[in-house]
Write a protein that holds these residues in place. Structure first.
Motif, PDB file in Angstrom:
ATOM      1  N   TYR A 105      -6.876  -5.732   1.188  1.00  0.00           N
ATOM      2  CA  TYR A 105      -6.935  -4.583   0.286  1.00  0.00           C
ATOM      3  C   TYR A 105      -8.368  -4.071   0.146  1.00  0.00           C
ATOM      4  O   TYR A 105      -9.324  -4.859   0.109  1.00  0.00           O
TER       5      TYR A 105
ATOM      6  N   VAL B 282      -8.275  -1.216  -4.757  1.00  0.00           N
ATOM      7  CA  VAL B 282      -6.877  -1.614  -4.921  1.00  0.00           C
ATOM      8  C   VAL B 282      -6.800  -2.995  -5.578  1.00  0.00           C
ATOM      9  O   VAL B 282      -5.967  -3.228  -6.462  1.00  0.00           O
TER      10      VAL B 282
ATOM     11  N   MET C   9       0.838  -1.210   0.000  1.00  0.00           N
ATOM     12  CA  MET C   9       0.000   0.000   0.000  1.00  0.00           C
ATOM     13  C   MET C   9       0.869   1.254   0.000  1.00  0.00           C
ATOM     14  O   MET C   9       0.557   2.248  -0.671  1.00  0.00           O
TER      15      MET C   9
ATOM     16  N   CYS D  40      -6.982   5.496  -2.457  1.00  0.00           N
ATOM     17  CA  CYS D  40      -7.035   4.160  -3.055  1.00  0.00           C
ATOM     18  C   CYS D  40      -7.621   4.189  -4.463  1.00  0.00           C
ATOM     19  O   CYS D  40      -7.165   3.464  -5.353  1.00  0.00           O
TER      20      CYS D  40
ATOM     21  N   TRP E 247      -8.900   8.181   2.665  1.00  0.00           N
ATOM     22  CA  TRP E 247      -8.410   6.842   2.336  1.00  0.00           C
ATOM     23  C   TRP E 247      -9.039   6.332   1.039  1.00  0.00           C
ATOM     24  O   TRP E 247      -8.345   5.807   0.159  1.00  0.00           O
TER      25      TRP E 247
END
Length: 320
Positions: free
Chosen positions: A233, A237, A44, A181, A177
């Motif tokens: 994930y 992702v 990540m 992503c 977030w």
């Protein structure tokens, strides 16, 4: 988010208060179960364009994968568990990144201390803490998620970088977030290198294990680790990396998480934690402990690289 994190403090600048044993972060971050998420966190992080470029051009992580992982746990963990020395440890960690800069293959300049880049790495450590608790530690309540968010702000403030990239609340962090992503992270070589573990060497602690036995053990270890990584994930992702995850996989991962949570209760409390975290708990409980515990010699970088500024090498010699 505290006022001192987002705006000027009328009393002047102050060193942020380090986290202590009353925090949820202490309960989860130094837990050995976090090692299950090491490839998740590394990949990540590397999907961030600036961070991935720095790894591609400045790191030899993939030549000493285990050693780099295990020695990094000491200073990174120290920013959480070093108590009165936590701010000093944070400055040391920041210093390891000062010389990492350049221009990537697409002509984009990068620097490891760019606030957005550095905060992304910190955000993955925060989410690692959340994932350990959620997936392998029995779960979190919504108020506990808010508390962990507030604690991660205090933790990040110790580095002394701009707080501008830091979201203002747990809800804002979730949107941040999701945006990272979906819209920022990239499929790149450093990410794929993290996920390429078929030929991974023995960990330093298992150097005594004969090569044929390691070759046998490595196959299920790698498959299980990659499976867990894919399961953790976000779907965006997985889509970007072209990875498949089914409802059956999800049920199995939840079962594994519950089983590990219940089994972990039988591990003596002191041995659930990494040595740096254990030393913090010992200090707070009045047990004698060196401060701080440093990485043992088996985790140090090769001799010819120990003088480089990006490497953590204990000045007083390895301990712990």
């Amino acid at each position: 988010m505290t006022a001192s994190a987002h705006g000027p403090d009328p009393t002047g600048p102050r060193t942020p208060e380090p986290l202590g044993p009353d925090s949820l972060t202490w309960r989860w971050f130094g837990d050995w179960r976090g090692l299950l998420l090491a490839p998740w966190a590394g990949s990540m992080q590397n999907m961030h364009p600036g961070l991935g470029a720095g790894v591609a051009e400045h790191s030899r992580f993939f030549e000493e994968r285990w050693e780099r992982l295990f020695r990094s746990l000491y200073p990174i963990g120290g920013v959480v568990y070093d108590g009165p020395l936590a701010a000093r440890t944070a400055r040391e960690v920041r210093g390891y990144h000062a010389a990492i800069s350049g221009v990537d293959a697409h002509g984009r300049p990068y620097h490891a201390l760019n606030p957005g880049t550095f905060y992304w790495a910190h955000a993955t450590f925060f989410m690692l803490t959340v994932q350990v608790a959620e997936r392998f530690g029995g779960g979190l309540t919504e108020p506990q998620r808010h508390t962990l968010f507030d604690e991660h702000v205090r933790w990040y403030a110790l580095y002394g970088l701009s707080m501008k990239p830091v979201p203002g609340s747990w809800g804002e962090f979730q949107r941040y977030w999701d945006h990272m992503c979906a819209d920022v992270l990239e499929d790149n070589r450093p990410t794929r290198d993290v996920l390429s573990m078929r030929r991974i060497a023995r960990p330093p602690l298992l150097r005594w294990l004969p090569s044929p036995l390691w070759a046998l053990a490595r196959v299920p270890l790698v498959r299980t680790t990659l499976w867990i990584t894919v399961g953790l994930y976000p779907q965006t992702v997985r889509d970007r990396l072209g990875l498949r995850w089914t409802p059956h996989d999800e049920r199995l991962l939840r079962l594994l998480g519950r089983s590990l949570h219940h089994a972990w209760r039988y591990v003596p409390e002191r041995y659930r934690f990494h040595p740096r975290a254990r030393a913090g708990w010992d200090r707070e409980r009045g047990r004698p402990a060196p401060a701080p515990v440093e990485t043992p010699a088996r985790n140090l970088p090769p001799e010819e690289r120990r003088g480089l500024p990006q490497h953590y090498v204990p000045r007083t010699g390895p301990r712990g």
